[in-house]
Scaffold this active site. Structure first.
Site, PDB file in Angstrom:
ATOM      1  N   PHE A  74      40.733  28.943  45.433  1.00 31.46           N
ATOM      2  CA  PHE A  74      40.153  28.583  46.706  1.00 31.46           C
ATOM      3  C   PHE A  74      40.824  27.232  47.488  1.00 31.46           C
ATOM      4  O   PHE A  74      41.452  26.111  47.135  1.00 31.46           O
ATOM      5  CB  PHE A  74      38.755  27.887  45.898  1.00 31.46           C
ATOM      6  CG  PHE A  74      38.608  28.882  45.485  1.00 31.46           C
ATOM      7  CD1 PHE A  74      37.093  29.603  45.905  1.00 31.46           C
ATOM      8  CD2 PHE A  74      38.421  29.029  43.955  1.00 31.46           C
ATOM      9  CE1 PHE A  74      36.406  30.750  45.033  1.00 31.46           C
ATOM     10  CE2 PHE A  74      36.967  29.932  43.371  1.00 31.46           C
ATOM     11  CZ  PHE A  74      36.092  30.586  43.677  1.00 31.46           C
ATOM     12  N   ASP A  75      40.631  27.493  48.366  1.00 31.68           N
ATOM     13  CA  ASP A  75      40.703  26.332  49.708  1.00 31.68           C
ATOM     14  C   ASP A  75      39.383  25.439  49.856  1.00 31.68           C
ATOM     15  O   ASP A  75      38.789  25.815  48.574  1.00 31.68           O
ATOM     16  CB  ASP A  75      40.982  26.649  51.785  1.00 31.68           C
ATOM     17  CG  ASP A  75      41.254  25.965  52.191  1.00 31.68           C
ATOM     18  OD1 ASP A  75      41.951  24.809  52.037  1.00 31.68           O
ATOM     19  OD2 ASP A  75      39.832  26.123  53.118  1.00 31.68           O
ATOM     20  N   LEU A  76      39.892  24.475  49.722  1.00 30.57           N
ATOM     21  CA  LEU A  76      38.634  23.414  49.538  1.00 30.57           C
ATOM     22  C   LEU A  76      38.257  22.841  50.963  1.00 30.57           C
ATOM     23  O   LEU A  76      36.629  23.411  51.153  1.00 30.57           O
ATOM     24  CB  LEU A  76      39.117  22.412  49.769  1.00 30.57           C
ATOM     25  CG  LEU A  76      38.522  21.108  49.480  1.00 30.57           C
ATOM     26  CD1 LEU A  76      37.146  20.976  47.440  1.00 30.57           C
ATOM     27  CD2 LEU A  76      39.208  19.522  48.544  1.00 30.57           C
ATOM     28  N   ASP A  77      38.310  22.146  51.727  1.00 34.73           N
ATOM     29  CA  ASP A  77      37.437  21.951  53.361  1.00 34.73           C
ATOM     30  C   ASP A  77      36.992  23.340  53.351  1.00 34.73           C
ATOM     31  O   ASP A  77      37.981  24.540  53.597  1.00 34.73           O
ATOM     32  CB  ASP A  77      38.023  21.245  53.926  1.00 34.73           C
ATOM     33  CG  ASP A  77      38.210  19.826  53.892  1.00 34.73           C
ATOM     34  OD1 ASP A  77      37.735  19.172  52.701  1.00 34.73           O
ATOM     35  OD2 ASP A  77      39.679  19.361  54.433  1.00 34.73           O
ATOM     36  N   ILE A 124      41.140  31.855  48.388  1.00 33.90           N
ATOM     37  CA  ILE A 124      40.047  32.095  49.198  1.00 33.90           C
ATOM     38  C   ILE A 124      40.316  31.220  49.955  1.00 33.90           C
ATOM     39  O   ILE A 124      39.992  30.140  49.746  1.00 33.90           O
ATOM     40  CB  ILE A 124      38.809  32.346  48.306  1.00 33.90           C
ATOM     41  CG1 ILE A 124      38.965  33.754  47.040  1.00 33.90           C
ATOM     42  CG2 ILE A 124      37.675  31.915  49.108  1.00 33.90           C
ATOM     43  CD1 ILE A 124      38.237  33.215  46.106  1.00 33.90           C
TER      44      ILE A 124
END
Length: 216
Positions: A9-12, A165
């Site tokens: 996963f990306d965060l922001d 993602i």
């Protein structure tokens, strides 16, 4: 789990709506540098790539300005900005369900790695993720390189059962470069048209759509 064994996963803009803190950090930078620029209009373009890259490419800063603005940005963000935001509704339920299905979860973000432990603790996300990869030092690292580092450290070979993602073009391009499945999300900071032009394997308009893709 039906389709994916490992999810990055990306965060922001993917797990956390961090725009309030990033916007306030940008306002702080512009104020300290005496620049009358529209922070609200610029912030979406600055979310995704490393902050130094955004300051140079979006704001047109020279080397000295990039150095000063990056330092000021980190100063505000490290003290206040990283706590200003919220987890997108439905994300924690999704993460719980993915763990229950046996998925291995990771984070790859252009955010400075030094901030990640405190951010994940603050938003009560740390227990979901096996490993994280963030930017280190002053060197500019692409999302593709961050994903590669994460995969190498965890001995993950390219596979359609591994997915990246994220909400920006950098996430899609980075996933494709590592020969894994790409899932773009439309509820974050990227432009939906730009994301779809890159032809991700899946596109999720909302968190509910992402849940359907990942859990079926």
């Amino acid at each position: 789990m039906a389709n994916f064994s490992h999810l990055i996963f990306d965060l922001d803009g993917t797990l956390v709506d961090s725009k309030p803190g990033l916007l306030n950090a940008l306002r702080f930078v512009l104020g300290e540098m005496g620049l009358d620029l529209p922070a609200e209009e610029l912030i979406d373009s600055l979310i995704g790539p490393p902050v130094q890259q955004g300051m140079r490419n979006i704001l047109g800063f020279n080397d000295r300005q990039v150095e000063i603005s990056s330092r000021l940005f980190r100063e505000y963000y490290g003290e206040k900005g990283m706590y200003e935001g919220h987890v997108y509704p439905g994300i924690q339920l999704l993460l719980e369900a993915l763990l229950a299905d046996g998925a291995k979860l990771y984070i790859a973000t252009s955010k400075q790695a030094v901030f990640l432990p405190a951010i994940l603790r603050h938003f009560e996300l740390e227990r979901y993720f096996d490993d994280t990869e963030g930017s280190e030092g002053a060197a500019l690292q692409t999302k593709a390189e961050l994903i590669t580092n994460l995969m190498d450290r965890n001995r993950l070979e390219p596979s359609h059962r591994i997915a990246m993602i994220g909400d920006t073009k950098f996430d899609v391009v980075g996933g494709k470069a590592n020969e894994i499945t790409t899932i773009a999300v439309g509820y974050g900071f990227g432009l939906n048209g730009d994301l779809q032009e890159l032809d991700p394997d899946y596109f999720a308009e909302e968190v509910d759509d992402l849940t359907e893709i990942l859990l079926g």
